[in-house]
Design a protein around this motif. Structure first.
Motif, PDB file in Angstrom:
ATOM      1  N   LEU A  21      40.766  42.244  45.619  1.00 42.76           N
ATOM      2  CA  LEU A  21      40.976  41.434  44.424  1.00 42.76           C
ATOM      3  C   LEU A  21      41.375  39.999  44.784  1.00 42.76           C
ATOM      4  O   LEU A  21      41.002  39.050  44.098  1.00 42.76           O
ATOM      5  CB  LEU A  21      42.044  42.071  43.532  1.00 42.76           C
ATOM      6  CG  LEU A  21      41.662  43.397  42.877  1.00 42.76           C
ATOM      7  CD1 LEU A  21      42.823  43.948  42.065  1.00 42.76           C
ATOM      8  CD2 LEU A  21      40.428  43.254  41.998  1.00 42.76           C
ATOM      9  N   ASN A  22      42.126  39.843  45.873  1.00 45.36           N
ATOM     10  CA  ASN A  22      42.505  38.502  46.327  1.00 45.36           C
ATOM     11  C   ASN A  22      41.286  37.702  46.762  1.00 45.36           C
ATOM     12  O   ASN A  22      41.160  36.507  46.469  1.00 45.36           O
ATOM     13  CB  ASN A  22      43.506  38.588  47.472  1.00 45.36           C
ATOM     14  CG  ASN A  22      44.937  38.640  46.975  1.00 45.36           C
ATOM     15  OD1 ASN A  22      45.224  38.297  45.843  1.00 45.36           O
ATOM     16  ND2 ASN A  22      45.839  39.096  47.818  1.00 45.36           N
ATOM     17  N   GLN A  24      38.216  38.136  45.752  1.00 47.77           N
ATOM     18  CA  GLN A  24      37.444  37.797  44.562  1.00 47.77           C
ATOM     19  C   GLN A  24      38.078  36.630  43.801  1.00 47.77           C
ATOM     20  O   GLN A  24      37.394  35.703  43.365  1.00 47.77           O
ATOM     21  CB  GLN A  24      37.328  39.031  43.657  1.00 47.77           C
ATOM     22  CG  GLN A  24      36.366  38.865  42.485  1.00 47.77           C
ATOM     23  CD  GLN A  24      36.973  38.118  41.322  1.00 47.77           C
ATOM     24  OE1 GLN A  24      38.180  38.160  41.107  1.00 47.77           O
ATOM     25  NE2 GLN A  24      36.141  37.401  40.572  1.00 47.77           N
ATOM     26  N   LYS A  25      39.401  36.674  43.675  1.00 49.47           N
ATOM     27  CA  LYS A  25      40.096  35.643  42.911  1.00 49.47           C
ATOM     28  C   LYS A  25      40.014  34.286  43.595  1.00 49.47           C
ATOM     29  O   LYS A  25      39.768  33.259  42.955  1.00 49.47           O
ATOM     30  CB  LYS A  25      41.554  36.048  42.717  1.00 49.47           C
ATOM     31  CG  LYS A  25      42.390  35.025  41.949  1.00 49.47           C
ATOM     32  CD  LYS A  25      43.823  35.485  41.824  1.00 49.47           C
ATOM     33  CE  LYS A  25      44.681  34.444  41.128  1.00 49.47           C
ATOM     34  NZ  LYS A  25      46.112  34.869  41.024  1.00 49.47           N
ATOM     35  N   GLU A  26      40.208  34.266  44.915  1.00 44.04           N
ATOM     36  CA  GLU A  26      40.256  33.003  45.642  1.00 44.04           C
ATOM     37  C   GLU A  26      38.874  32.430  45.934  1.00 44.04           C
ATOM     38  O   GLU A  26      38.690  31.217  45.948  1.00 44.04           O
ATOM     39  CB  GLU A  26      41.029  33.195  46.946  1.00 44.04           C
ATOM     40  CG  GLU A  26      42.507  33.521  46.732  1.00 44.04           C
ATOM     41  CD  GLU A  26      43.232  33.812  48.026  1.00 44.04           C
ATOM     42  OE1 GLU A  26      42.678  33.507  49.099  1.00 44.04           O
ATOM     43  OE2 GLU A  26      44.360  34.337  47.970  1.00 44.04           O
ATOM     44  N   ASP A  28      35.734  33.739  44.465  1.00 39.92           N
ATOM     45  CA  ASP A  28      34.831  33.816  43.310  1.00 39.92           C
ATOM     46  C   ASP A  28      33.362  33.873  43.739  1.00 39.92           C
ATOM     47  O   ASP A  28      32.552  33.015  43.379  1.00 39.92           O
ATOM     48  CB  ASP A  28      35.062  32.609  42.399  1.00 39.92           C
ATOM     49  CG  ASP A  28      34.385  32.760  41.049  1.00 39.92           C
ATOM     50  OD1 ASP A  28      34.161  33.917  40.633  1.00 39.92           O
ATOM     51  OD2 ASP A  28      34.069  31.740  40.419  1.00 39.92           O
ATOM     52  N   LYS A  50      37.236  45.409  37.586  1.00 39.14           N
ATOM     53  CA  LYS A  50      38.341  44.684  38.213  1.00 39.14           C
ATOM     54  C   LYS A  50      37.865  43.386  38.849  1.00 39.14           C
ATOM     55  O   LYS A  50      38.573  42.380  38.839  1.00 39.14           O
ATOM     56  CB  LYS A  50      39.014  45.556  39.275  1.00 39.14           C
ATOM     57  CG  LYS A  50      39.800  46.736  38.725  1.00 39.14           C
ATOM     58  CD  LYS A  50      40.510  47.474  39.837  1.00 39.14           C
ATOM     59  CE  LYS A  50      41.353  48.612  39.278  1.00 39.14           C
ATOM     60  NZ  LYS A  50      42.092  49.349  40.347  1.00 39.14           N
ATOM     61  N   ARG A 242      39.717  25.202  37.939  1.00 33.36           N
ATOM     62  CA  ARG A 242      39.286  25.873  36.726  1.00 33.36           C
ATOM     63  C   ARG A 242      39.394  24.894  35.563  1.00 33.36           C
ATOM     64  O   ARG A 242      40.407  24.233  35.402  1.00 33.36           O
ATOM     65  CB  ARG A 242      40.153  27.107  36.447  1.00 33.36           C
ATOM     66  CG  ARG A 242      39.992  28.184  37.483  1.00 33.36           C
ATOM     67  CD  ARG A 242      40.851  29.385  37.137  1.00 33.36           C
ATOM     68  NE  ARG A 242      40.740  30.437  38.133  1.00 33.36           N
ATOM     69  CZ  ARG A 242      39.825  31.384  38.115  1.00 33.36           C
ATOM     70  NH1 ARG A 242      38.943  31.408  37.155  1.00 33.36           N
ATOM     71  NH2 ARG A 242      39.793  32.316  39.045  1.00 33.36           N
ATOM     72  N   GLU A 250      44.827  37.450  34.126  1.00 34.00           N
ATOM     73  CA  GLU A 250      44.382  37.655  35.501  1.00 34.00           C
ATOM     74  C   GLU A 250      44.376  39.145  35.826  1.00 34.00           C
ATOM     75  O   GLU A 250      45.370  39.841  35.601  1.00 34.00           O
ATOM     76  CB  GLU A 250      45.316  36.930  36.476  1.00 34.00           C
ATOM     77  CG  GLU A 250      45.338  35.421  36.314  1.00 34.00           C
ATOM     78  CD  GLU A 250      44.116  34.779  36.930  1.00 34.00           C
ATOM     79  OE1 GLU A 250      43.337  35.495  37.583  1.00 34.00           O
ATOM     80  OE2 GLU A 250      43.931  33.566  36.762  1.00 34.00           O
ATOM     81  N   GLY A 252      44.580  40.595  38.582  1.00 33.53           N
ATOM     82  CA  GLY A 252      45.560  40.952  39.599  1.00 33.53           C
ATOM     83  C   GLY A 252      46.951  41.197  39.045  1.00 33.53           C
ATOM     84  O   GLY A 252      47.790  41.827  39.695  1.00 33.53           O
ATOM     85  N   SER A 293      53.791  33.963  35.506  1.00 34.25           N
ATOM     86  CA  SER A 293      52.802  33.735  36.560  1.00 34.25           C
ATOM     87  C   SER A 293      53.082  32.449  37.318  1.00 34.25           C
ATOM     88  O   SER A 293      53.020  32.400  38.548  1.00 34.25           O
ATOM     89  CB  SER A 293      51.395  33.685  35.959  1.00 34.25           C
ATOM     90  OG  SER A 293      50.447  33.300  36.920  1.00 34.25           O
ATOM     91  N   GLU A 301      53.262  33.572  45.599  1.00 34.41           N
ATOM     92  CA  GLU A 301      51.972  33.221  46.197  1.00 34.41           C
ATOM     93  C   GLU A 301      52.131  32.143  47.260  1.00 34.41           C
ATOM     94  O   GLU A 301      51.429  32.161  48.276  1.00 34.41           O
ATOM     95  CB  GLU A 301      51.005  32.760  45.109  1.00 34.41           C
ATOM     96  CG  GLU A 301      50.509  33.893  44.223  1.00 34.41           C
ATOM     97  CD  GLU A 301      49.578  33.417  43.130  1.00 34.41           C
ATOM     98  OE1 GLU A 301      49.379  32.184  43.030  1.00 34.41           O
ATOM     99  OE2 GLU A 301      49.071  34.259  42.380  1.00 34.41           O
TER     100      GLU A 301
END
Length: 338
Positions: A21-22, A24-26, A28, A50, A242, A250, A252, A293, A301
């Motif tokens: 997931l990290n 994918q998030k970072e 993309d 997810k 973004r 999110e 995550g 967050s 983070e």
């Protein structure tokens, strides 16, 4: 377009899922290829939601080994042509109608079976009529300098890999970042081994179509393999931000224990204490999640990013008992943070 290939070494535990997931998030990615999922098809397909990549094609694992998966975003025109336990072969069509070939590859890990991998590449090359990129864990090195520690790799093994690529007209695309994409995680310097097993290769036509491509060996996430990132264009000229400040949930966050508590408390405060309508209550929940967050997870983070940076620096240093020991300590601290 961004392509990623990663030997995830199994998706059956929370750390592996968190690492996926990290990434994918970072990053993309538009197309994501996973090898060694070690998971049945129906369970792998559950990751579509997810990841936010609802298109998926999988190859079942064999017992507790193997397993391949290919995910791609909506809007990516991709058609899977062929699949085996070693690869997923697909065509990708660009907006202008140009079609190129993407292959996620996983080479035979056993030394006595590597010829099977090279035979598969040659067979696939016979049917080639598109510009071709192939990326993944080839389980072999091309040069002796791509290995550090352990017994030197026999020259004949490296030559067979090179000959297979040459026969297919495939050329190594190079990389940015650390040369070694795999390590054996030994706790002692005497048995510590690291190698460049993961890479991207392509033919001349593909490189001509995407002359600004970049290849990056990513940071390690749970797996003992780094993920390989290919940008078909130079997308790093500016920061990837973004647009706007619109609230979005999110994926995550659900992995965090506090998330459910924050939602429940914010909802009760808005509906039961303040007596607000549903629309305003939802806005209140969103506001509390946003603050949590930014102020709580954001600090976490930053600490995780700092720990990863320190770990990455240790991994690039010459092997020694001190460095290996420090790496184990930093890995333990990072796992506690994540």
């Amino acid at each position: 377009m961004k392509l990623i290939a990663w030997n995830c070494r199994g998706l059956g535990n929370a750390l592996a899922v968190h690492g996926l997931l990290n990434i994918q998030k970072e990053e993309d990615p538009d197309i994501l290829f996973l090898s060694e999922t070690k998971m049945e098809e129906n369970k792998v397909k559950g990751f579509r939601w997810k990841l936010g990549m609802t298109n998926c094609f999988t190859k079942d694992c064999n017992g507790r080994s193997g397993g391949l998966a290919l995910f791609w975003k909506n809007g990516v025109d991709l058609f899977v042509r062929a699949v085996s336990r070693l690869y997923i072969d697909a065509d990708v069509m660009e907006n202008d109608g140009f079609i190129w070939r993407f292959m996620g590859f996983y080479g035979e890990p056993s030394s006595d079976k590597k010829d099977v991998s090279w035979h598969a590449l040659r067979v696939l090359n016979v049917a080639r009529w598109r510009p071709w990129i192939c990326m993944g864990d080839f389980n072999e090195i091309l040069l002796s300098c791509e290995k550090d520690g352990g017994v030197p790799r026999p020259q004949v093994c490296m030559d067979k890999f090179k000959e297979a690529l040459d026969d297919c007209g495939l050329h190594d695309l190079g990389f940015e970042g650390d040369v070694f994409t795999w390590q054996n995680n030994s706790h002692t310097s005497e048995h510590y081994i690291r190698e460049r097993l993961d890479r991207a290769v392509a033919d001349g036509e593909w490189r001509e179509r995407f002359p600004g491509y970049r290849v990056i060996n990513g940071d390690q996430r749970h797996s003992d393999h780094r993920h390989v990132i290919v940008n078909t264009e130079d997308l790093y000229g500016g920061e990837n931000t973004r647009p706007g400040a619109t609230f979005h949930f999110e994926a995550g966050w659900v992995e965090e224990e506090q998330c459910g508590v924050i939602i429940e408390n914010a909802w009760k405060l808005a509906t039961q204490v303040r007596g607000e309508k549903v629309e305003n209550a939802v806005k209140g929940v969103a506001s509390d999640l946003w603050d949590w967050s930014k102020n709580i997870l954001g600090d976490l983070e930053r600490r995780i990013k700092f720990a990863r940076k320190k770990l990455e620096l240790r991994r690039r240093m010459p092997i020694s008992a001190h460095i290996v020991g420090r790496e184990q300590i930093l890995k333990y601290k990072l796992e506690r943070l994540e």
